[in-house]
Write an enzyme that holds these catalytic residues in place. Structure first.
Site, PDB file in Angstrom:
ATOM      1  N   SER A 187       0.850  -1.197   0.000  1.00  0.00           N
ATOM      2  CA  SER A 187       0.000   0.000   0.000  1.00  0.00           C
ATOM      3  C   SER A 187       0.887   1.250   0.000  1.00  0.00           C
ATOM      4  CB  SER A 187      -0.899   0.001   1.241  1.00  0.00           C
ATOM      5  OG  SER A 187      -1.581   1.233   1.338  1.00  0.00           O
ATOM      6  N   HIS A 218      -1.404  -1.078  -4.140  1.00  0.00           N
ATOM      7  CA  HIS A 218      -2.657  -0.564  -3.575  1.00  0.00           C
ATOM      8  C   HIS A 218      -2.518   0.930  -3.328  1.00  0.00           C
ATOM      9  CE1 HIS A 218      -6.405  -1.070  -1.238  1.00  0.00           C
ATOM     10  NE2 HIS A 218      -5.886  -0.243  -0.343  1.00  0.00           N
ATOM     11  N   ASP A 277      -4.330   4.275  -1.803  1.00  0.00           N
ATOM     12  CA  ASP A 277      -5.409   4.709  -0.911  1.00  0.00           C
ATOM     13  C   ASP A 277      -5.753   6.173  -1.122  1.00  0.00           C
ATOM     14  OD1 ASP A 277      -3.870   2.596   1.404  1.00  0.00           O
ATOM     15  OD2 ASP A 277      -5.934   2.402   0.720  1.00  0.00           O
ATOM     16  N   HIS A 325      -8.166   2.293  -4.142  1.00  0.00           N
ATOM     17  CA  HIS A 325      -9.163   2.171  -3.071  1.00  0.00           C
ATOM     18  C   HIS A 325      -9.697   3.568  -2.776  1.00  0.00           C
ATOM     19  CE1 HIS A 325      -9.722   1.136   1.506  1.00  0.00           C
ATOM     20  NE2 HIS A 325     -10.868   1.397   0.909  1.00  0.00           N
ATOM     21  N   MET A 349     -11.588   5.949  -0.785  1.00  0.00           N
ATOM     22  CA  MET A 349     -12.248   6.239   0.485  1.00  0.00           C
ATOM     23  C   MET A 349     -12.764   7.668   0.392  1.00  0.00           C
ATOM     24  SD  MET A 349      -9.470   4.393   2.965  1.00  0.00           S
ATOM     25  CE  MET A 349      -8.192   4.385   1.704  1.00  0.00           C
ATOM     26  N   GLY A 371      -8.701   5.093   6.885  1.00  0.00           N
ATOM     27  CA  GLY A 371      -8.212   6.453   7.086  1.00  0.00           C
ATOM     28  C   GLY A 371      -6.742   6.536   7.424  1.00  0.00           C
ATOM     29  N   PHE A 372      -6.202   5.492   8.049  1.00  0.00           N
ATOM     30  CA  PHE A 372      -4.802   5.579   8.465  1.00  0.00           C
ATOM     31  C   PHE A 372      -4.115   4.221   8.362  1.00  0.00           C
ATOM     32  CE2 PHE A 372      -4.872   9.857  10.037  1.00  0.00           C
ATOM     33  CZ  PHE A 372      -6.204  10.053  10.370  1.00  0.00           C
ATOM     34  N   GLY A 373      -2.826   4.244   8.004  1.00  0.00           N
ATOM     35  CA  GLY A 373      -2.042   3.017   8.061  1.00  0.00           C
ATOM     36  C   GLY A 373      -1.579   2.804   9.493  1.00  0.00           C
ATOM     37  N   GLY A 374      -0.964   1.637   9.729  1.00  0.00           N
ATOM     38  CA  GLY A 374      -0.341   1.372  11.020  1.00  0.00           C
ATOM     39  C   GLY A 374      -1.292   1.080  12.169  1.00  0.00           C
ATOM     40  N   GLY A 384      -5.308  -3.548   6.084  1.00  0.00           N
ATOM     41  CA  GLY A 384      -5.089  -2.845   7.356  1.00  0.00           C
ATOM     42  C   GLY A 384      -4.655  -3.808   8.442  1.00  0.00           C
ATOM     43  N   GLY A 385      -3.455  -3.564   8.971  1.00  0.00           N
ATOM     44  CA  GLY A 385      -2.945  -4.404  10.063  1.00  0.00           C
ATOM     45  C   GLY A 385      -2.556  -5.789   9.613  1.00  0.00           C
TER      46      GLY A 385
HETATM   47  C1  DX5 Z   1      -6.276   2.425   5.522  1.00  0.00           C
HETATM   48  C2  DX5 Z   1      -5.855   1.968   4.146  1.00  0.00           C
HETATM   49  C3  DX5 Z   1      -4.881   0.818   4.199  1.00  0.00           C
HETATM   50  C4  DX5 Z   1      -3.590   1.141   4.888  1.00  0.00           C
HETATM   51  C5  DX5 Z   1      -2.863  -0.148   5.215  1.00  0.00           C
HETATM   52  O1  DX5 Z   1      -7.366   3.291   5.388  1.00  0.00           O
HETATM   53  O2  DX5 Z   1      -6.961   1.555   3.398  1.00  0.00           O
HETATM   54  O3  DX5 Z   1      -4.581   0.381   2.876  1.00  0.00           O
HETATM   55  O4  DX5 Z   1      -2.781   1.914   4.085  1.00  0.00           O
HETATM   56  O5  DX5 Z   1      -2.240   0.094   6.387  1.00  0.00           O
HETATM   57  P1  DX5 Z   1      -1.225  -0.873   7.151  1.00  0.00           P
HETATM   58  O6  DX5 Z   1      -0.921  -2.028   6.240  1.00  0.00           O
HETATM   59  O7  DX5 Z   1      -0.055   0.003   7.403  1.00  0.00           O
HETATM   60  O8  DX5 Z   1      -1.961  -1.291   8.375  1.00  0.00           O
HETATM   61 ZN    ZN Z   2      -6.675   0.630   1.370  1.00  0.00          ZN
END
Ligand code: DX5
Ligand code: ZN
Length: 224
Positions: free
Chosen positions: A11, A36, A38, A69, A71, A147-150, A182-183
């Site tokens: 991503s 991917h 976002d 993706h 959002m 909304g957020f990675g990690g 995600g995660g």
């Molecule tokens: C979150 C995104 C995810 C994110 C993945 O809204 O859709 O694609 O970037 O995050 P990680 O893999 O860092 O949990």
């Molecule tokens: Zn995503």
């Protein structure tokens, strides 16, 4: 788009944006086939990332399959720009607002020759996707709040839904891919696979480590 093939999808959100071209190349060199992207509008989700221009930039850097993706609210208003930018798949959220409708937007994506997907927020039941399951190439079961990675993997809220989607698909002879996002790490990817996932979006776990070849191969091995 064979739903039995396992793929790790880095991503871009988790990459070093100060050198996005090199990061896209790093992902390709590490064996990624899909990337991917976002897109966040600051309205549907509480964050703003990038728009069609970033998709265009990435398109110029690579032949990889671009999994976009969205959002965003009103994905139908912006759709042409993402199609022109070079997306290969466009996934839209069933919970977002549209000028027209989810069904109409999916139809337009396919009419443009792209693949299309529906994404479900962790709080959204699989039933919300039922009206669309005959018209999608993938179902994205978000395993974090978009909304957020990690963020941490939301196992109990999302794995029963993922398994229900797999069971429904297989019972009805449908072929859509199941994507989780995600995660996703080497410890959580196998759990998602066990519940039916075959597309694994990995931001922090793929771009995070210095040796991306190693991280991608560890992630692939965890779902082999
Ligand atoms: C979150 C995104 C995810 C994110 C993945 O809204 O859709 O694609 O970037 O995050 P990680 O893999 O860092 O949990
Ligand atoms: Zn995503």
């Amino acid at each position: 788009m064979d739903h039995k093939t396992n793929l790790i999808l880095p991503s871009l959100l988790a990459s070093d944006w100060s050198k996005v071209g090199a990061e896209v190349q790093r992902a390709a060199d590490a064996g990624a086939q899909w990337l991917h992207l976002d897109v966040m509008d600051g309205a549907f989700v509480d964050n703003i990332s990038f728009g069609p221009q970033m998709v265009q930039v990435v398109r110029k850097c690579t032949e990889m399959y671009l999994d976009v993706h969205l959002m965003v609210h009103r994905a139908d208003h912006y759709l042409e720009r993402f199609i022109k930018a070079g997306a290969n798949n466009i996934t839209i959220h069933v919970e977002a607002n549209y000028n027209t409708s989810v069904a109409e937007t999916l139809k337009r994506i396919r009419a443009a020759g792209l693949h299309c997907g529906i994404a479900l927020h962790p709080n959204t039941p699989f039933e919300a996707a039922l009206p669309f399951v005959n018209d999608i190439d993938l179902l994205l079961v978000m395993t974090v709040v978009p909304g957020f990675g990690g963020q941490p993997f939301m196992e109990k809220e999302t794995m029963p839904k993922l398994a229900a989607a797999r069971d429904y698909r297989d019972a009805h002879g449908l072929k859509f891919n199941l994507e989780v996002d995600g995660g996703i790490y080497t410890n959580t990817a196998p759990i998602a696979k066990k519940h039916g996932a075959n597309l694994f979006v990995c931001g922090t776990s793929s771009f995070g480590p210095p040796d991306m070849k190693q991280s991608m191969s560890d992630l692939a091995a965890s779902v082999a």
